[in-house]
Design an enzyme around this catalytic site. Structure first.
Site: not given
Ligand code: NAD
Length: 440
Positions: A130
Site C-alpha cells: 500500500k
Molecule cells: P473515494 O475517495 O472515492 O471516496 C471516499 C468517500 O469517503 C467520499 O465520499 C468522502 O466524502 C468520504 N469521506 C471521507 N472522509 C469522511 C469522513 N470523515 N466521514 C464520512 N465520509 C468521509 O474513496 P474510495 O476508493 O471509495 O475508498 C473508500 C474506502 O474503500 C477506503 O477505505 C478504501 O481503502 C476502500 N477501498 C477502496 C477500493 C477501490 O477500489 N477504490 C478497493 C478496496 C477498498
C-alpha cells in the site's frame, strides 16, 4: 530516505527490558494495532503454521519518501509519502495509493497488511502492499497534483514494477492519477509499462469494469449473505458512509436491486430519507457540488446520528476506525458490509457480534477491486482485452466462491466471518512462506 521496519524474526515474549517496538504492540492505537489484534485472534486456528505467524506481524519493507514540489505561486512544498510492502510470499506486492491529509505510516502499514490478507482470501497471486501521501489533494491545483504524483512515483520507482509491486487507486486517487504514475514509471525505465499500475483509463490498458468493481463486489457478497440469512434485498433499507468509488457504486447497485438507500454520509454531511434517496440524483448532486450536503431530496442529519439510523444493511465505505465502542451499540442494522478498509475496531467487532449483527469483513467484502485489478494486469501482460460482461461474470464467480469458502470455515470453527477470512488467508500466506523457506 529509506526506512526499514524490519526486526529479528525470533518470537520472544516482551519484558520490561525487552519492550516491543511500537509497531509490534497490539495495544498501539490505530489501524496497525487493530490489524495485530486480528492476527492474534486467528493464531490459535493456524495449526503448525502458527510458528510462522510473526512473519505477518512485520512489514517486509517500509519506505518513507520526501515529495517536494513547486507550487503554482513559486513556493516549494514538501509532502511525506510512503510505500509499504507487507508480504510478498505469494507474488508481487499489490495495493492502492491514498492521498489524504491524515495518512500515517501506521495506517499504510495496516492497509498493506490487509491487502496481503485480501489477496490471499480471493486467491489472486499477489502479496500485499500500500502507498500514500500525506496531503489534502483538494487544496492542490491540477498541475500541482500532477507534479506531486510524478515526484512520488519517481521516489518509490525502485520498489514498484509490473512484476514487483503494482499500485492502484484508493481514497482520493483515480484513473487520471494512475495514468500519470504509469507515464512517469515508463519514462524512467524507457519503455511503456502499462502493467505497473491498475485502475488506469481504459484507453491506456485499463480494464472495463474496474471502476465499479469494488462496489460490485460489496453488492455481490451482500446478496450472498442475504440469501444465507433470509434477508430480502428488495425490502432492505441501506445506509452508506462514504459516497465515492466504493460507497457510490454499492448504493447504486443496491438501489437498482430494489433496496431503499435511506441514509448517506460523506465528508460534507449526512442526508436521510426514510422513503429512500434517489441515488442517481444524489450522484449528480455530488458531481456538481463536491458532496452530499444540502441535497434537496433528503433531510440533513447530525453526523453522529448516522450510526443509529433504522436500516437493515450498513455499509461503511469511507475510512478506517469508524465503528467503535462508542457507536457500535447504537447500530440497528442486521448486516454490516465493510466497503472501507478497517472501518470496525476489534472492540466494536465484539459488540456487534454480541448483538447478533453479521459483519462481512473488508478483507473479503471489498476484494472486488483487486480482483478486477488482477484481470487488468493479466490483460496488460497478454495485450488481449476482455468484454465488460466477461469481467463482471468472472468477478461475481470469484467473489461468490471466496465468500462460500469463508462462510463454510466460519460455520466449521464457529468463528466470525472476519476470523474465518483470516484463517483462510493466513494459511495460504504462511503455507507459501513455509514451502519457499527462509533465505538464505
Ligand atoms: P473515494 O475517495 O472515492 O471516496 C471516499 C468517500 O469517503 C467520499 O465520499 C468522502 O466524502 C468520504 N469521506 C471521507 N472522509 C469522511 C469522513 N470523515 N466521514 C464520512 N465520509 C468521509 O474513496 P474510495 O476508493 O471509495 O475508498 C473508500 C474506502 O474503500 C477506503 O477505505 C478504501 O481503502 C476502500 N477501498 C477502496 C477500493 C477501490 O477500489 N477504490 C478497493 C478496496 C477498498
Amino acid at each position: 530516505m529509506p526506512h526499514t521496519a524490519q526486526a529479528p524474526i525470533a518470537s520472544t515474549a516482551p519484558t520490561a527490558a525487552h519492550a516491543l517496538p511500537s509497531y509490534l504492540d497490539p495495544n498501539h492505537l490505530g489501524p496497525w494495532g487493530t490489524y495485530l489484534q486480528q492476527v492474534d485472534r486467528v493464531t490459535p486456528y493456524l495449526g503448525s503454521l502458527a510458528r510462522w505467524v510473526e512473519t505477518l506481524k512485520r512489514p517486509k519493507r517500509a519506505l518513507i519518501v520526501d515529495v517536494p514540489i513547486e507550487m503554482d505561486d513559486g513556493t516549494i512544498a514538501h509532502f511525506e509519502g510512503y510505500r509499504v510492502q507487507h508480504n510478498l510470499s505469494r507474488g508481487p506486492g499489490k495495493g492502492g495509493v491514498r492521498f489524504h491529509q491524515d495518512v500515517t505510516l501506521s495506517e499504510v502499514m495496516a492497509l498493506s497488511a490487509w491487502m496481503s490478507i485480501k489477496n490471499a482470501a480471493v486467491n489472486v497471486p499477489y502479496g500485499g502492499a500500500k502507498g500514500g501521501v500525506r496531503v489534502d489533494p483538494r487544496k492542490l491545483s491540477r498541475a500541482e497534483l500532477e507534479r506531486l504524483t510524478r515526484r512520488y512515483t519517481s521516489e518509490i520507482g525502485f520498489l514498484i514494477g509490473p512484476s514487483k509491486d503494482i499500485p492502484a487507486p484508493d481514497v482520493n486517487t483515480n484513473a487520471q492519477i494512475m495514468a500519470w504514475m504509469m507515464d512517469t514509471y515508463s519514462m524512467n525505465v524507457g519503455a511503456t509499462a502499462t502493467g505497473v499500475v491498475t485502475g488506469k483509463p481504459v484507453d491506456l490498458g485499463g480494464s472495463l469494469g474496474r471502476n465499479e468493481a469494488t462496489g460490485r463486489g460489496v453488492f455481490t457478497v451482500g446478496v450472498e449473505a442475504a440469501r444465507l440469512t433470509g434477508l430480502t434485498i428488495p425490502d432492505a433499507r441501506v445506509a452508506v458512509q462514504g459516497f465515492g468509488n466504493v460507497g457510490g457504486t454499492a448504493a447504486k447497485l443496491f438501489a437498482q436491486a430494489g433496496a431503499r438507500v435511506v441514509a448517506v454520509q460523506d465528508h460534507t454531511g449526512t442526508v436521510h430519507n426514510a422513503a429512500g434517496l434517489d441515488v442517481t440524483a444524489l450522484q449528480r448532486h455530488v458531481q456538481h457540488t463536491g458532496g452530499v450536503a444540502s441535497f434537496a431530496g433528503a433531510d440533513a442529519m447530525a453526523p453522529d446520528e448516522f450510526w443509529g439510523v433504522a436500516c437493515d444493511i450498513l455499509i461503511p465505505a469511507a475510512l478506517e476506525g469508524q465503528i467503535t465502542r462508542d457507536n457500535a451499540d447504537r447500530i440497528r442494522a442486521k448486516m454490516v458490509i465493510e466497503g472501507a478498509n478497517g472501518p470496525t475496531t476489534p472492540e466494536a467487532d465484539d459488540i456487534l457480534q454480541g448483538k447478533g449483527v453479521l459483519v462481512l469483513p473488508d478483507v473479503i467484502a471489498n476484494a472486488g477491486g483487486v480482483t478486477v485489478s488482477y484481470f487488468e494486469w493479466v490483460q496488460d501482460f497478454s495485450s488481449f482485452f476482455w468484454t465488460e460482461d466477461e469481467i463482471n461474470a468472472r468477478l461475481v464467480r470469484i467473489m461468490q466462491d471466496a465468500f462460500a469458502g469463508v462462510w463454510q470455515v466460519a460455520q466449521e470453527n464457529k468463528v466470525t466471518l472476519r476470523t474465518a477470512t483470516f484463517i483462510v488467508a493466513c494459511k495460504r500466506i504462511l503455507h507459501a512462506r513455509e514451502m519457499r523457506g527462509l533465505y538464505p
